[in-house]
Design an enzyme around this catalytic site. Structure first.
Site, short mmCIF file in Angstrom:
data_model
loop_
_atom_site.label_atom_id
_atom_site.label_comp_id
_atom_site.label_asym_id
_atom_site.label_seq_id
_atom_site.Cartn_x
_atom_site.Cartn_y
_atom_site.Cartn_z
N LYS A 1 -25.66 17.53 -112.98
CA LYS A 1 -26.50 16.36 -112.66
C LYS A 1 -26.20 15.91 -111.22
CE LYS A 1 -27.46 11.77 -114.72
NZ LYS A 1 -27.10 10.88 -115.84
N SER B 1 -30.77 9.34 -118.77
CA SER B 1 -31.14 9.68 -117.41
C SER B 1 -30.85 11.13 -117.02
CB SER B 1 -30.38 8.76 -116.44
OG SER B 1 -28.98 8.93 -116.60
N SER C 1 -27.29 8.52 -121.94
CA SER C 1 -28.05 9.37 -121.02
C SER C 1 -27.94 10.87 -121.24
CB SER C 1 -27.67 9.06 -119.58
OG SER C 1 -28.38 7.93 -119.16
#
Ligand code: GLN
Length: 508
Positions: free
Chosen positions: A69, A155, A179
């Protein structure tokens, strides 16, 4: 080669010289290109980068492709948190987890898209455009019959898509309120948020320091367990990290649940939950019971206050964390050259999106001298009550241990849905503002972060829309082996499909 091989299979093929590291890398990068339209990646490894050093050959992760990420600091890639504020920022060091994976010889193939600074639950609030869910988007593209799409959740949506489509074998996301578990459920992959402190946060750009957990996506529970073992452990660069590793986790059989007590928290039945999700939950509870587990209803009485508590604590820590991005020491700097105050104000206005700015404002409000007691301290007290609820059901308070020091709780693990439905359509999702969406999306996930306990999502069934539904299994601190064991049984019983059949096989 297939892009959907497990870590153990890649390892065996490489050791028997049936597969080369370059073939693995090429195949991964080809897939990244094929899924370009899903906006999962924000930066990519160069195809001609060197192969991992062959001294790593005996490590299970040698040559295994993974994605990271874009909120993990990385020396070779920019690290933007999908925000204008960090556009083109290049850290001068690697985060600890990245360093460990490099030492094991794993291949990083790129950095993945996300909601700005991790604030969101759709991966739609990014300077790189929204991430799209492969489960419908790939089919729609083949039939070219729709210009709407389903969101991936967030996310960490980019990392979930990278794994679901076979662009990599595993990926790291970060989970502060859900997330990783939320996109794992929407994209049909396994997502593990370990116990707080198990994985070092050094180099992970913070959202809520007291809840942030580096977390793992993979297509199987076994792959998640292998990655966990490779990167867990104390790190002197993160004072909150702990010295816990479990070694390689044993393989599990479907009937190994005898003696395991699975709690069904009654507070997890929340309004708005779809019939598909409720049916999947009921189906899984029945299946696990048939596999030998004792399934019983339990209560977490303070859970209904937890989302509000999360919002107050999250905003307060965000306000403090984001103070460093002032355009002077860190981050985007605007063009005007008036007073430094004006320059900072405009830099922050240009650098952050509305969501980040509103959380900073809310957090500073909660922390004002006259408000602190009423909001921040009150939320800290509610946090304690939520932790106590978990301690009680798991029997992890010292005063409920029996004479043999056995845990004397009501159950060993909890089984619940992750989210209320399958992946929403983008057009529906963006109708609400980020805070309202979070209140709905995070309602069943953030209490695990508040308490610091581990939780894993296992893809369980397809909804009537043919979209994935993943269930969540949580346990007490450092009970990763227990939740992985139940997860592994559920995985076997569910026999959930991958997206492999949607791709033509890459030659090689
Ligand atoms: N949706 C949550 C939020 O916006 C979760 C964030 C996260 O886990 N990074 O705060």
């Amino acid at each position: 080669m297939s892009n959907f091989l497990s870590i153990r299979t890649i390892n065996q093929l490489i050791l028997r010289n049936k597969l080369s590291p370059n073939e693995v890398l090429e195949s991964a990068l080809n897939r990244v290109e094929e899924i370009h339209h899903l906006n999962a990646f924000v930066s990519l490894r160069k195809a001609d980068s060197t192969s991992p050093c062959s001294t790593h050959r005996n490590n299970l992760l040698y040559s295994v492709p993974y994605a990271l990420k874009d909120n993990y600091s990385s020396n070779d890639f920019s690290t933007t948190c999908a925000s204008q504020m960090l556009d083109r920022y290049k850290p001068i060091y690697d985060s600890t987890v990245l360093g460990k994976l490099a030492n094991d010889g794993a291949f990083i193939i790129g950095k993945t898209n996300m909601d700005e600074f991790g604030m969101g639950s759709g991966s739609v609030d990014s300077i790189y455009q929204p991430v799209k869910n492969p489960w419908t988007t790939l089919i729609f593209r083949q039939q070219s019959c729709s210009d709407d799409w389903n969101i991936t959740g967030g996310s960490s949506g980019g990392s979930a898509v990278a794994v679901a489509t076979g662009a990599c074998t595993f990926a790291l996301g970060s989970d502060t309120g859900g997330s990783v578990r939320n996109p794992a459920s929407y994209c049909g992959v396994v997502g593990l948020k370990p116990t707080y402190g198990t994985l070092s946060r050094h180099g992970l750009i913070p959202l809520v320091n007291s809840m942030d957990c580096p977390s793992i996506f993979a297509r199987t529970v076994d792959d998640v367990a292998i990655v966990l073992d490779a990167i867990a452990g104390k790190d002197e660069m993160d004072s909150t990290s702990v010295d816990r590793r479990w070694g390689e986790l044993p393989r599990f059989d479907t009937d190994s649940l005898r003696g395991c007590r699975i709690g069904i928290p009654k507070e997890c039945v929340v309004s708005g939950m779809t019939a598909d999700v409720i049916d999947t939950w009921r189906w899984a509870a029945d299946q696990l019971e048939n596999a030998g587990a004792e399934v019983l209803e339990v209560s977490l009485p303070h859970m209904r206050y937890s989302i509000v508590c999360y919002h107050v604590l999250c905003a307060a820590e965000v306000a403090s964390n984001m103070a460093r991005f002032d355009g002077l020491k860190y981050g985007h700097r605007c063009d005007i050259k008036e007073s430094s105050d004006a320059m900072m104000a405009l830099s922050r206005k240009e650098g952050f999106n509305d969501t980040v700015r509103s959380r900073i404002l809310a957090g500073n409000y909660f922390l004002l001298n006259e408000n602190r007691k009423r909001y921040f301290e009150q939320a800290q007290k509610v946090r304690r009550l939520i932790c106590d609820d978990y301690n009680k059901v798991f029997g992890t308070n010292s005063y409920v241990k029996d004479a043999d020091n056995q845990r004397n709780g009501v159950c060993d693990v909890l089984l619940s849905p992750t989210v209320l439905s399958d992946a929403p359509l983008y057009s529906d999702f963006i109708r609400e503002d980020n805070r309202t969406r979070s209140a709905e999306q995070d309602v069943l996930t953030q209490s695990a972060n508040i308490a610091g306990i581990p939780a894993i999502v296992v893809p369980t069934k397809l909804s009537s829309n043919k979209l994935p539904i993943g269930l969540q299994i949580s346990g007490s601190h450092f009970c990763e082996p227990e939740i992985l064991k139940v997860a592994s049984c559920l995985e076997k019983l569910s026999n959930f499909p991958t997206l492999a059949s949607l791709f033509s096989t890459v030659p090689g």
